[in-house]
Design an enzyme around this catalytic site. Structure first.
Site, PDB file in Angstrom:
ATOM      1  N   TRP A 319      -0.999   8.416   2.708  1.00  0.00           N
ATOM      2  CA  TRP A 319      -1.383   7.557   1.580  1.00  0.00           C
ATOM      3  C   TRP A 319      -2.655   8.081   0.916  1.00  0.00           C
ATOM      4  O   TRP A 319      -2.977   7.700  -0.197  1.00  0.00           O
ATOM      5  CB  TRP A 319      -1.571   6.100   2.032  1.00  0.00           C
ATOM      6  CG  TRP A 319      -2.780   5.833   2.919  1.00  0.00           C
ATOM      7  CD1 TRP A 319      -3.144   6.529   4.022  1.00  0.00           C
ATOM      8  CD2 TRP A 319      -3.764   4.807   2.748  1.00  0.00           C
ATOM      9  NE1 TRP A 319      -4.294   5.988   4.575  1.00  0.00           N
ATOM     10  CE2 TRP A 319      -4.689   4.914   3.810  1.00  0.00           C
ATOM     11  CE3 TRP A 319      -3.948   3.788   1.824  1.00  0.00           C
ATOM     12  CZ2 TRP A 319      -5.785   4.065   3.968  1.00  0.00           C
ATOM     13  CZ3 TRP A 319      -5.036   2.935   1.988  1.00  0.00           C
ATOM     14  CH2 TRP A 319      -5.948   3.077   3.046  1.00  0.00           C
ATOM     15  N   ASP A 320      -3.343   8.985   1.596  1.00  0.00           N
ATOM     16  CA  ASP A 320      -4.541   9.608   1.039  1.00  0.00           C
ATOM     17  C   ASP A 320      -4.264  10.120  -0.378  1.00  0.00           C
ATOM     18  O   ASP A 320      -5.101  10.010  -1.269  1.00  0.00           O
ATOM     19  CB  ASP A 320      -4.975  10.819   1.892  1.00  0.00           C
ATOM     20  CG  ASP A 320      -5.134  10.502   3.372  1.00  0.00           C
ATOM     21  OD1 ASP A 320      -4.427   9.605   3.861  1.00  0.00           O
ATOM     22  OD2 ASP A 320      -5.942  11.161   4.044  1.00  0.00           O
ATOM     23  N   GLU A 461      -6.555   1.329  11.661  1.00  0.00           N
ATOM     24  CA  GLU A 461      -5.523   1.706  12.633  1.00  0.00           C
ATOM     25  C   GLU A 461      -5.856   1.311  14.063  1.00  0.00           C
ATOM     26  O   GLU A 461      -5.035   1.484  14.959  1.00  0.00           O
ATOM     27  CB  GLU A 461      -5.291   3.222  12.553  1.00  0.00           C
ATOM     28  CG  GLU A 461      -4.705   3.646  11.222  1.00  0.00           C
ATOM     29  CD  GLU A 461      -4.590   5.156  11.068  1.00  0.00           C
ATOM     30  OE1 GLU A 461      -5.419   5.879  11.650  1.00  0.00           O
ATOM     31  OE2 GLU A 461      -3.676   5.596  10.364  1.00  0.00           O
ATOM     32  N   LYS A 572     -11.798   0.393  12.287  1.00  0.00           N
ATOM     33  CA  LYS A 572     -11.961   1.837  12.102  1.00  0.00           C
ATOM     34  C   LYS A 572     -12.442   2.174  10.695  1.00  0.00           C
ATOM     35  O   LYS A 572     -13.308   3.011  10.496  1.00  0.00           O
ATOM     36  CB  LYS A 572     -10.607   2.514  12.351  1.00  0.00           C
ATOM     37  CG  LYS A 572     -10.626   4.008  12.129  1.00  0.00           C
ATOM     38  CD  LYS A 572      -9.254   4.606  12.397  1.00  0.00           C
ATOM     39  CE  LYS A 572      -9.261   6.106  12.183  1.00  0.00           C
ATOM     40  NZ  LYS A 572      -7.925   6.685  12.299  1.00  0.00           N
ATOM     41  N   GLN A 573     -11.833   1.534   9.702  1.00  0.00           N
ATOM     42  CA  GLN A 573     -12.102   1.949   8.324  1.00  0.00           C
ATOM     43  C   GLN A 573     -11.879   0.778   7.393  1.00  0.00           C
ATOM     44  O   GLN A 573     -11.323  -0.253   7.791  1.00  0.00           O
ATOM     45  CB  GLN A 573     -11.184   3.107   7.950  1.00  0.00           C
ATOM     46  CG  GLN A 573      -9.703   2.749   7.907  1.00  0.00           C
ATOM     47  CD  GLN A 573      -8.812   3.965   7.980  1.00  0.00           C
ATOM     48  OE1 GLN A 573      -8.471   4.420   9.069  1.00  0.00           O
ATOM     49  NE2 GLN A 573      -8.405   4.475   6.834  1.00  0.00           N
TER      50      GLN A 573
HETATM   51  O1  IFM Z   1      -4.371   8.418   6.227  1.00  0.00           O
HETATM   52  C1  IFM Z   1      -5.414   8.544   7.142  1.00  0.00           C
HETATM   53  C2  IFM Z   1      -5.539   7.262   7.919  1.00  0.00           C
HETATM   54  O2  IFM Z   1      -5.827   6.177   7.057  1.00  0.00           O
HETATM   55  C3  IFM Z   1      -6.612   7.372   8.947  1.00  0.00           C
HETATM   56  N1  IFM Z   1      -6.330   8.474   9.851  1.00  0.00           N
HETATM   57  C4  IFM Z   1      -6.216   9.751   9.139  1.00  0.00           C
HETATM   58  C5  IFM Z   1      -5.169   9.700   8.064  1.00  0.00           C
HETATM   59  C6  IFM Z   1      -5.134  11.027   7.298  1.00  0.00           C
HETATM   60  O3  IFM Z   1      -6.328  11.220   6.597  1.00  0.00           O
END
Ligand code: IFM
Length: 720
Positions: A319-320, A461, A572-573
């Site tokens: 999705w990046d 995640e 995580k994010q």
């Molecule tokens: O798409 C990301 C994910 O959100 C977090 N882990 C790494 C992936 C690739 O950058």
């Protein structure tokens, strides 16, 4: 300070892997890791090919590395210098023209190397190698095509056929699909002496033998052509012909063509910041890493999560691409943005198949997409550092927001540019199929009005298999809304939607969309804070450092069944905050401020995708010092070789295109408050105190423009 050059003095063979990422050059077709020409396999050298994948046995599928140019041996005065420790050594990368260079002083002679992955000729890699002698002596230089290829899950190339004549040639085929891969090399030199070619144990090579004189400089020009069977039915002939053409034009001309191509790219996309030299350099760096991997040579390729820096993350598209890379491209080089989305349109069959495999309808896009929309993500993506056993992760099957992210970008393309052709050419169908997937994925209860999306993973995640993740639900709803809104987009062509719905047998689903939009559960809100998923507020609420202190090994994976973050509110994010950055109109400033204050201290920023989302929302709420701090972190990630290197025992290093795109977003969308709708630009600047001005290029309905934002205001000028 040179704001366009990364320079690293000092020789440290242990730095090979990070240098390979930081000094990477690329041109969208291939990425050439920034290792030395003489580097051995342990330094992870690679010529990484975009969009060519292979599987060896039951190992992970990953992109193929081609044979690379290598200096096999460098003898002078009876001594071998490959592997010798130099007296002085410096590495440089010029971001302006994408030139890798090194200067190595071995004492009796100085070695200089300059390398480009040509932006004007994507199949061409060219190098200048020069030796300046301080002493007289006999020199023997052997260099050629190395078949000693570094792979993570290889080998991928078999049936090597090699030739050593005027041109060197190396032909092989991939193991899984027998795709031919051909590399050729030609060499011109200005030395007096003998040039010969021969097959060696490591690959075909040229050998140059000459008597060096003190003060003399001997220069060799290397031209390497790379083609695969996906480019042309006769890749070997193409690679040889390219070498011959490049050789007859000469190295200077090749470097000039590359330089001009870079100038053209910069004229369209450069964002420049004044006020802090270090951050100006970081912004150039992050833009270089991103723009060097743009698939300008293709119309339907996307960009892997680690760019072309190697095989990390299986060279797959996440999705990046749509959420973090796409914005820079749609504002500056819409044709590249189109390529990213055409890749999704053309890989719709893979997404339909994946949905069907899981018992759903519509399009469930791969979490890690490879060629043809093949799912590269496995059920086991992390290796436990204690047991060394693969850990079951649920990214592949539960990270369902991917389809909504793609639908979101397709809509954004139309909304930003006003160009509906992508929707006409398959984009509308993708949106409808993604909406259909969510219709089939929602579930309800007999005694409750609301519909749930259960058993999902949101952007965070570390918390797997949760219910009603706020990001996922809202993005899924947005997808359903976009599906309905297509009717208005094509109101002047009523036959278009009718024919599409008929072809897809969509009438019943269409009728369900409004009800699904109404009933899909929104987040629980406590004191203005959106709960990230059902039950999140009940998890242990402890500081990030407490969770970190529970690690028994620094490489331990924080998520999954036994991860330290799972039972806590540490994420995580950016998750809720990512939603607020993507759909700003849905939330008031006050709500954004409350959620920022709640979630930021609870975020590990364990992904390079995190900081930019927080920075964008920080700009919105006027937390400009915080935004600046997050910008610095985001923009400098590949300049300094930052980011997490390990997930459990799996190497996840490389360059970070999402952060590179994020840095552009913070500078242009965040600090300058740029918004484009149907090609019309508006700006609402909020420059941090550290920034005096930002200048950036973009393409509006009026054509390419240069925008300058200062503390006094802003101006817009056309670019020729
Ligand atoms: O798409 C990301 C994910 O959100 C977090 N882990 C790494 C992936 C690739 O950058």
């Amino acid at each position: 300070m040179d704001l366009w050059t990364l320079e690293q003095p000092g020789y440290d063979p242990q730095r090979g892997v990070t240098d390979g990422n930081r000094f990477l050059i690329a041109n969208g077709y291939m990425g050439v890791r920034g290792t030395l020409l003489e580097a051995e396999r342990q330094a992870c050298p690679a010529v990484n090919l975009a969009g060519v994948y292979d599987r060896n046995g039951d190992k992970w599928r990953e992109p193929v590395n081609a044979p690379r140019p290598r200096l096999f041996s460098l003898r002078f005065g009876g001594q071998e210098y490959v592997g010798a420790t130099p007296r002085e050594h410096v590495l440089r990368l010029s971001y302006r023209h994408g030139v890798f260079s090194r200067e190595t002083d071995f004492g009796p002679f100085l070695l200089k190397e300059e390398r480009i992955a040509s932006l004007s000729e994507p199949h061409l890699l060219a190098e200048r190698l020069s030796f300046t002698f301080r002493e007289a002596g006999q020199a023997q230089v052997t260099l050629g095509l190395s078949t000693d290829i570094w792979d993570i899950n290889g080998p991928h190339l078999f049936d090597f056929q090699q030739e050593a004549a005027d041109t060197l040639l190396c032909r092989a085929v991939t193991g899984e699909k027998a795709i031919p891969v051909a590399t050729a090399m030609a060499l011109t030199w200005d030395g007096r002496g003998k040039k010969a070619s021969a097959l060696t144990a490591e690959g075909p090579a040229f050998t140059l033998c000459f008597d060096a004189r003190p003060g003399e400089t001997v220069t060799a020009s290397l031209f390497m052509g790379v083609y695969t069977g996906l480019d042309d039915p006769a890749p070997a002939q193409q690679a040889q012909a390219l070498c011959a053409r490049a050789q007859s034009r000469g190295l200077d001309a090749c470097f000039q063509d590359n330089g001009h191509a870079w100038e053209k790219v910069w004229a369209r996309c450069q964002a420049e910041l004044t006020g802090s030299d270090q951050e100006a350099l970081s912004l150039h760096a992050s833009q270089f890493y991103l723009n060097s991997i743009a698939p300008r040579h293709a119309e339907n390729l996307s960009i892997p999560a680690r760019g072309l820096s190697g095989q990390t993350y299986k060279g797959a598209i996440f999705w990046d691409s749509e959420i973090f890379l796409f914005p820079q491209f749609v504002y500056t080089q819409p044709q590249v943005a189109r390529s990213l989305l055409r890749y999704r349109i053309e890989t719709l069959p893979g997404a339909l198949q994946k949905a069907a495999e899981y018992g759903f309808r519509g399009a469930f896009y791969p979490w890690e997409s490879q060629e043809g929309g093949q799912e590269g993500c496995t059920d086991f993506n992390v290796v436990d550092v204690f047991t060394h056993r693969p850990v079951r992760t649920y990214f592949r099957d539960k990270q369902i927001h991917i389809s909504a992210d793609i639908a979101y970008a397709l809509w954004q393309y139309y909304d930003i540019t006003g160009d509906r052709s992508l929707l006409e050419e398959g984009g509308a169908e993708v949106i409808l199929q993604c909406a259909r997937f969510y219709l089939s994925r929602m579930s309800g209860h007999l005694d409750r009005e609301e519909l749930d999306l259960t058993d999902v993973i949101g952007p965070d995640e570390y918390h797997e298999r949760v219910t009603n993740n706020a990001f996922t639900n809202r993005m899924a709803r947005r997808c359903l809304e976009s599906a309905l809104a297509l009717e208005a987009v094509f109101s002047d062509r009523p036959g278009f939607m009718a024919a599409l719905k008929e072809r897809l047998g969509y009438e019943a689903d269409w009728a369900r969309l409004p009800e699904a939009i109404r009933r899909l559960r929104g987040p629980w809100i406590r004191d203005g804070v959106l709960e990230q998923f059902d039950g999140y507020f009940d998890l242990e609420d402890c500081p990030l450092e407490t969770v970190r202190s529970r690690l028994k090994d620094p490489r331990e994976y924080w998520g999954g069944d036994h991860g330290v973050a799972g039972p806590t509110q540490i994420i995580k994010q950016a998750d809720v905050i990512a939603l607020m950055a993507l759909l700003p109109e849905d939330f008031s400033d006050e709500t954004v401020a409350k959620n920022f204050a709640y979630y930021e201290p609870r975020t590990e920023h364990g992904s390079s995708l995190s900081a930019c989302m927080y920075a964008l929302t920080a700009c919105r709420i006027g937390a400009l010092d915080k935004a600046w701090e997050l910008f610095k972190k985001t923009a400098s990630i590949d300049l300094v070789g930052g980011g997490k290197q390990w997930a459990g025992e799996i190497y996840i290093g490389g360059t970070h295109p999402a952060a590179n795109g994020g840095a552009w977003m913070i500078a242009v969308l965040g600090f300058c408050g740029a918004r484009m709708q149907r090609g019309e630009l508006t700006l609402s600047p909020r420059l941090p105190s550290q920034v005096q001005a930002i200048r950036f290029a973009l393409t509006t309905a009026e054509g390419p423009r240069q925008i300058t934002v200062t503390r006094e205001g802003w101006r817009s000028e056309p670019i020729d």
